[in-house]
Design a protein around this motif. Structure first.
Motif, mmCIF file in Angstrom:
data_model
loop_
_atom_site.group_PDB
_atom_site.id
_atom_site.type_symbol
_atom_site.label_atom_id
_atom_site.label_comp_id
_atom_site.label_asym_id
_atom_site.label_seq_id
_atom_site.Cartn_x
_atom_site.Cartn_y
_atom_site.Cartn_z
ATOM 1 N N ALA A 133 0.822 -1.210 0.000
ATOM 2 C CA ALA A 133 0.000 0.000 0.000
ATOM 3 C C ALA A 133 0.857 1.262 0.000
ATOM 4 O O ALA A 133 0.543 2.238 -0.690
ATOM 5 C CB ALA A 133 -0.935 -0.008 1.211
ATOM 6 N N THR A 134 1.957 1.235 0.746
ATOM 7 C CA THR A 134 2.837 2.404 0.818
ATOM 8 C C THR A 134 3.545 2.638 -0.502
ATOM 9 O O THR A 134 3.657 3.779 -0.977
ATOM 10 C CB THR A 134 3.853 2.225 1.957
ATOM 11 N N VAL A 135 4.034 1.565 -1.125
ATOM 12 C CA VAL A 135 4.685 1.703 -2.424
ATOM 13 C C VAL A 135 3.707 2.261 -3.456
ATOM 14 O O VAL A 135 4.031 3.188 -4.214
ATOM 15 C CB VAL A 135 5.258 0.350 -2.890
ATOM 16 N N ARG A 136 2.504 1.721 -3.495
ATOM 17 C CA ARG A 136 1.502 2.213 -4.451
ATOM 18 C C ARG A 136 1.185 3.687 -4.202
ATOM 19 O O ARG A 136 1.033 4.469 -5.151
ATOM 20 C CB ARG A 136 0.238 1.375 -4.355
ATOM 21 N N GLU A 137 1.066 4.040 -2.929
ATOM 22 C CA GLU A 137 0.732 5.432 -2.607
ATOM 23 C C GLU A 137 1.801 6.388 -3.130
ATOM 24 O O GLU A 137 1.491 7.429 -3.725
ATOM 25 C CB GLU A 137 0.588 5.574 -1.092
ATOM 26 N N HIS A 138 3.074 6.044 -2.912
ATOM 27 C CA HIS A 138 4.149 6.926 -3.383
ATOM 28 C C HIS A 138 4.243 6.908 -4.906
ATOM 29 O O HIS A 138 4.476 7.953 -5.529
ATOM 30 C CB HIS A 138 5.481 6.511 -2.750
ATOM 31 N N ALA A 139 4.050 5.749 -5.520
ATOM 32 C CA ALA A 139 4.102 5.673 -6.983
ATOM 33 C C ALA A 139 3.006 6.519 -7.613
ATOM 34 O O ALA A 139 3.198 7.125 -8.683
ATOM 35 C CB ALA A 139 3.980 4.221 -7.438
ATOM 36 N N ASP A 140 1.863 6.590 -6.955
ATOM 37 C CA ASP A 140 0.731 7.339 -7.507
ATOM 38 C C ASP A 140 0.913 8.851 -7.429
ATOM 39 O O ASP A 140 0.113 9.597 -8.009
ATOM 40 C CB ASP A 140 -0.563 6.934 -6.791
ATOM 41 N N THR A 141 1.947 9.316 -6.719
ATOM 42 C CA THR A 141 2.224 10.757 -6.682
ATOM 43 C C THR A 141 3.046 11.209 -7.884
ATOM 44 O O THR A 141 3.244 12.409 -8.083
ATOM 45 C CB THR A 141 2.979 11.139 -5.398
ATOM 46 N N LEU A 142 3.536 10.260 -8.684
ATOM 47 C CA LEU A 142 4.408 10.572 -9.814
ATOM 48 C C LEU A 142 3.649 10.406 -11.123
ATOM 49 O O LEU A 142 2.521 9.911 -11.133
ATOM 50 C CB LEU A 142 5.639 9.672 -9.785
ATOM 51 N N GLU A 143 4.273 10.791 -12.216
ATOM 52 C CA GLU A 143 3.588 10.765 -13.504
ATOM 53 C C GLU A 143 4.443 10.108 -14.578
ATOM 54 O O GLU A 143 5.677 10.125 -14.516
ATOM 55 C CB GLU A 143 3.234 12.193 -13.944
ATOM 56 N N GLY A 144 3.763 9.528 -15.540
ATOM 57 C CA GLY A 144 4.388 9.051 -16.772
ATOM 58 C C GLY A 144 5.479 8.032 -16.567
ATOM 59 O O GLY A 144 5.276 6.999 -15.936
ATOM 60 N N ASP A 145 6.660 8.318 -17.126
ATOM 61 C CA ASP A 145 7.778 7.385 -17.070
ATOM 62 C C ASP A 145 8.626 7.554 -15.818
ATOM 63 O O ASP A 145 9.763 7.068 -15.762
ATOM 64 C CB ASP A 145 8.668 7.565 -18.304
ATOM 65 N N ALA A 146 8.111 8.212 -14.806
ATOM 66 C CA ALA A 146 8.882 8.457 -13.585
ATOM 67 C C ALA A 146 9.280 7.150 -12.909
ATOM 68 O O ALA A 146 8.600 6.130 -13.024
ATOM 69 C CB ALA A 146 8.059 9.302 -12.617
ATOM 70 N N CYS A 147 10.401 7.210 -12.197
ATOM 71 C CA CYS A 147 10.929 6.063 -11.455
ATOM 72 C C CYS A 147 10.912 6.384 -9.965
ATOM 73 O O CYS A 147 11.416 7.429 -9.540
ATOM 74 C CB CYS A 147 12.349 5.749 -11.917
ATOM 75 N N LEU A 148 10.370 5.481 -9.185
ATOM 76 C CA LEU A 148 10.360 5.585 -7.728
ATOM 77 C C LEU A 148 11.359 4.590 -7.162
ATOM 78 O O LEU A 148 11.285 3.392 -7.471
ATOM 79 C CB LEU A 148 8.959 5.271 -7.186
ATOM 80 N N VAL A 149 12.293 5.049 -6.339
ATOM 81 C CA VAL A 149 13.210 4.167 -5.623
ATOM 82 C C VAL A 149 12.803 4.135 -4.156
ATOM 83 O O VAL A 149 12.699 5.184 -3.512
ATOM 84 C CB VAL A 149 14.679 4.614 -5.781
ATOM 85 N N VAL A 150 12.570 2.934 -3.649
ATOM 86 C CA VAL A 150 12.145 2.711 -2.271
ATOM 87 C C VAL A 150 13.251 1.940 -1.559
ATOM 88 O O VAL A 150 13.623 0.839 -1.992
ATOM 89 C CB VAL A 150 10.836 1.903 -2.221
ATOM 90 N N VAL A 151 13.781 2.483 -0.478
ATOM 91 C CA VAL A 151 14.858 1.819 0.274
ATOM 92 C C VAL A 151 14.270 1.233 1.545
ATOM 93 O O VAL A 151 13.694 1.954 2.364
ATOM 94 C CB VAL A 151 16.005 2.794 0.586
ATOM 95 N N SER A 152 14.428 -0.068 1.690
ATOM 96 C CA SER A 152 13.797 -0.745 2.816
ATOM 97 C C SER A 152 14.676 -1.904 3.281
ATOM 98 O O SER A 152 15.899 -1.795 3.264
ATOM 99 C CB SER A 152 12.381 -1.195 2.419
ATOM 100 N N HIS A 153 14.076 -3.015 3.654
ATOM 101 C CA HIS A 153 14.747 -4.097 4.366
ATOM 102 C C HIS A 153 14.408 -5.436 3.724
ATOM 103 O O HIS A 153 13.408 -5.563 3.010
ATOM 104 C CB HIS A 153 14.316 -4.082 5.827
ATOM 105 N N GLY A 154 15.228 -6.450 4.020
ATOM 106 C CA GLY A 154 15.126 -7.721 3.325
ATOM 107 C C GLY A 154 13.767 -8.377 3.369
ATOM 108 O O GLY A 154 13.154 -8.645 2.324
ATOM 109 N N ALA A 155 13.268 -8.684 4.566
ATOM 110 C CA ALA A 155 11.966 -9.351 4.677
ATOM 111 C C ALA A 155 10.854 -8.449 4.171
ATOM 112 O O ALA A 155 9.931 -8.904 3.478
ATOM 113 C CB ALA A 155 11.708 -9.759 6.121
ATOM 114 N N ALA A 156 10.933 -7.175 4.479
ATOM 115 C CA ALA A 156 9.891 -6.238 4.053
ATOM 116 C C ALA A 156 9.808 -6.149 2.540
ATOM 117 O O ALA A 156 8.715 -6.095 1.958
ATOM 118 C CB ALA A 156 10.151 -4.856 4.656
ATOM 119 N N ILE A 157 10.954 -6.160 1.867
ATOM 120 C CA ILE A 157 10.953 -6.072 0.412
ATOM 121 C C ILE A 157 10.380 -7.342 -0.211
ATOM 122 O O ILE A 157 9.568 -7.290 -1.141
ATOM 123 C CB ILE A 157 12.367 -5.780 -0.120
#
Length: 228
Positions: A133-157
């Motif tokens: 849900a958090t990844v989708r929320e942040h991705a939805d703030t961007l447009e078009g060919d934008a790239c979102l980089v999310v830095v997190s942890h092993g199990a969580a990823i």
């Protein structure tokens, strides 16, 4: 139109990683090797993915890894506590042997992929839901060919990927764990497709042999063979 590319990046090595201790949500910093991994990994990631937005778990090992990449790119890092590692409750800070000795039945459950009972560990399905849900929320703030980089942890990823692929995180274990400062790349599916994200690449790193990557910048390297 929301971002089409999401990259999930695991943090660099810590002293607990080196000692094979379960970290969970303990806020432990990168060690010397982890700081080197963060810089090397940032350069490698930048060669293939230039983020429009960088968001990170607020735990310092992830946040500092994110800053190494964002600094080279020239963008800020947004911290989000929802991207923290899975909580492992009573087991945090312990080795696998210590867990097996103190909680043999629960350890066996965990090794089978089930949620261990009675140790206050966060359920896998809960982690997958909050991460996806958090990844989708942040991705939805961007447009078009934008790239979102999310830095997190092993199990969580691993659980985030499971959730984004529409799979049951409580029982499905098809995603292998990631090495420190390695990443996974997901691409948004066409409108109406199921699932809405596709896994393009997994556990990609800077190209070092794994033993060299884990040893760090001061590893003794084999001398090059002399010509005859």
């Amino acid at each position: 139109m929301a971002a089409r590319t999401v990259v999930l990046l695991r943090h660099g090595r810590t002293a607990y990683n080196a000692a094979l201790r379960l970290q969970g949500q303990i806020d432990i910093p990168l060690d010397e090797v982890g700081r080197w991994q963060a810089e090397e990994g940032a350069s490698a990631l930048l060669a293939s993915h230039r983020a429009t937005k960088v968001v990170s778990s607020d735990l310092v090992r992830a946040a500092d890894t994110a800053r190494a990449y964002a600094r080279q790119l020239g963008v800020p890092v947004e911290l989000d506590e929802r991207l923290r590692e899975r909580s492992f409750g009573d087991w945090e800070g312990l080795t696998g042997d210590e867990i097996a000795t103190g909680w043999p039945e629960q350890h066996a459950q965990w090794r089978r992929g089930a949620d261990p009972e009675g140790v206050r560990a966060e359920a896998k399905a809960v982690v997958a839901e909050r991460m996806a849900a958090t990844v989708r929320e942040h991705a939805d703030t961007l447009e078009g060919d934008a790239c979102l980089v999310v830095v997190s942890h092993g199990a969580a990823i691993s659980l985030a990927i499971t959730g984004l692929l529409g799979l049951d995180a409580s029982s499905w274990r098809g995603i292998a764990g990631m090495h420190n400062v390695h990443w996974s790349h997901l691409h948004r599916s066409a409108p109406g497709a199921v699932p809405d994200w596709r896994l393009v690449a997994h556990n990609v790193g800077a190209g070092y042999p794994l033993d060299r990557w884990q040893a760090g910048p001061h590893a003794d390297l084999e001398p090059e063979p002399k010509s005859a």
